[in-house]
Design an enzyme around this catalytic site. Structure first.
Site, PDB file in Angstrom:
ATOM      1  N   ASP A  10      -0.592  71.532  51.901  1.00  0.00           N
ATOM      2  CA  ASP A  10      -1.994  71.340  52.300  1.00  0.00           C
ATOM      3  C   ASP A  10      -2.181  70.033  53.069  1.00  0.00           C
ATOM      4  O   ASP A  10      -1.487  69.050  52.820  1.00  0.00           O
ATOM      5  CB  ASP A  10      -2.859  71.321  51.033  1.00  0.00           C
ATOM      6  N   ASN A  63      -6.551  82.999  54.404  1.00  0.00           N
ATOM      7  CA  ASN A  63      -6.408  82.249  55.666  1.00  0.00           C
ATOM      8  C   ASN A  63      -6.756  83.065  56.920  1.00  0.00           C
ATOM      9  O   ASN A  63      -6.969  82.494  57.992  1.00  0.00           O
ATOM     10  CB  ASN A  63      -4.991  81.677  55.809  1.00  0.00           C
TER      11      ASN A  63
HETATM   12  C1  FPP Z   1      -3.022  74.287  54.695  1.00  0.00           C
HETATM   13  O1  FPP Z   1      -3.490  73.129  55.351  1.00  0.00           O
HETATM   14  C2  FPP Z   1      -1.875  74.811  55.421  1.00  0.00           C
HETATM   15  C3  FPP Z   1      -1.792  76.065  55.932  1.00  0.00           C
HETATM   16  C4  FPP Z   1      -2.857  77.084  55.807  1.00  0.00           C
HETATM   17  C5  FPP Z   1      -0.603  76.500  56.696  1.00  0.00           C
HETATM   18  C6  FPP Z   1       0.716  76.023  56.148  1.00  0.00           C
HETATM   19  C7  FPP Z   1       1.733  76.298  57.162  1.00  0.00           C
HETATM   20  C8  FPP Z   1       2.699  75.470  57.536  1.00  0.00           C
HETATM   21  C9  FPP Z   1       2.985  74.164  56.889  1.00  0.00           C
HETATM   22  C10 FPP Z   1       3.537  75.907  58.674  1.00  0.00           C
HETATM   23  C11 FPP Z   1       4.968  76.010  58.366  1.00  0.00           C
HETATM   24  C12 FPP Z   1       5.421  77.136  57.615  1.00  0.00           C
HETATM   25  C13 FPP Z   1       6.526  77.830  57.929  1.00  0.00           C
HETATM   26  C14 FPP Z   1       7.051  78.782  56.950  1.00  0.00           C
HETATM   27  C15 FPP Z   1       7.201  77.693  59.213  1.00  0.00           C
HETATM   28  P1  FPP Z   1      -4.940  73.132  55.966  1.00  0.00           P
HETATM   29  O2  FPP Z   1      -4.872  73.657  57.349  1.00  0.00           O
HETATM   30  O3  FPP Z   1      -5.872  73.885  55.065  1.00  0.00           O
HETATM   31  O4  FPP Z   1      -5.288  71.604  55.975  1.00  0.00           O
HETATM   32  P2  FPP Z   1      -6.718  70.953  55.727  1.00  0.00           P
HETATM   33  O5  FPP Z   1      -7.085  71.243  54.297  1.00  0.00           O
HETATM   34  O6  FPP Z   1      -6.471  69.504  55.970  1.00  0.00           O
HETATM   35  O7  FPP Z   1      -7.660  71.564  56.704  1.00  0.00           O
END
Ligand code: FPP
Length: 248
Positions: free
Chosen positions: A28, A76
């Protein structure tokens, strides 16, 4: 769940402690990382993908047996379409390289979640990665994609209901063990430790059944900034916890 403070645990090193067998990570903070730099959210996910590779390899190097990362939840899909598209491109690019990338580490790749929503191209890359890596003997890396703990339980309940309907299962034989066997993680131990960077105190529908006795370590660092040292700190914090599994 309390926010874990780094300075509490500096006196131990990971050579001194018992490591968890199975770690879960809620990756996250990518969006906030990008926002802080005036970049699009997709840049945060790209940086998060680099962190994921580094941390997955490190977990394998130190002898972790199972690692489950939350890459894309059933919720998501509600994000703006350009962000979802960027994530799908990132998964595709990553999976095209993953077969070679983790070969020397003997990592076994598995995908947990509902695959029906993915493009045929992504789906075939997922299948190819699983088939190519299934005979390896290293760490099992579960990548949770279109994963939701509630949806996983609904699927398991539906499967068991169908088995009852066709006479192959009797309701009295439904046990915790049987439920576990109907989950995406069947045959794997439950996670001992779940790490959530970015300071949020939520499970976010991650491994709901499997995490019943997991220790949560919430860390005040955004996922793209997460380092091997942060992982070590989480491992040391985990080792200091007194896990009683409901006993005394
Ligand atoms: C949550 O952070 C993260 C995600 C929804 C995506 C996670 C994906 C990756 C780390 C990409 C890599 C994965 C692979 C398998 C290649 P957020 O976007 O909700 O962050 P925020 O809470 O700060 O908005």
């Amino acid at each position: 769940m309390a926010l874990f403070k780094k300075k509490q645990v500096q006196e131990l090193s990971i050579e001194d402690i018992q490591l968890p067998e199975h770690i879960g990570i809620i990756m996250d903070g990518n969006g906030r990382w990008a926002k802080k730099r005036g970049l699009p959210r997709s840049a945060g996910h790209t940086a998060g993908a680099q962190t994921f590779r580094k941390i997955a390899r490190y977990c394998s190097d130190i002898g972790i047996k199972y690692l489950t990362v939350y890459a894309f939840s059933t919720e998501n899909w509600r994000r703006p379409s350009d962000e979802v598209d960027a994530l799908m491109r990132l998964f595709k690019d990553y999976l095209q390289e993953a077969i070679r990338d983790f070969k020397d580490d003997s990592i076994v790749l598995k995908f947990i979640g509902d695959r029906s929503a993915f493009s045929p191209e992504l789906l075939s890359l997922m299948n190819e990665n699983e088939e190519e890596s299934c005979d390896r003997d290293g760490m099992v890396l579960n990548i949770a994609m279109n994963y939701g703990g509630r949806a996983e339980l609904v699927t398991a309940i539906r499967e068991m209901a169908n088995e009852v309907k066709d006479g192959s299962l009797s309701p009295e034989d439904i046990s915790e063990e049987l439920v576990s066997q109907h989950l995406y993680t069947k045959g794997q131990p439950d996670p001992d430790l779940i790490i959530r960077p970015s300071g949020e105190n939520r499970t976010s529908n991650f491994l709901l059944w499997q995490s019943a006795y997991a220790e949560y370590v919430i860390m005040d660092v955004l996922w793209p900034d997460f380092t091997k040292e942060d992982l070590n700190q989480a491992l040391i914090e985990f080792a200091k916890r007194n896990r009683r599994f409901g006993g005394v």
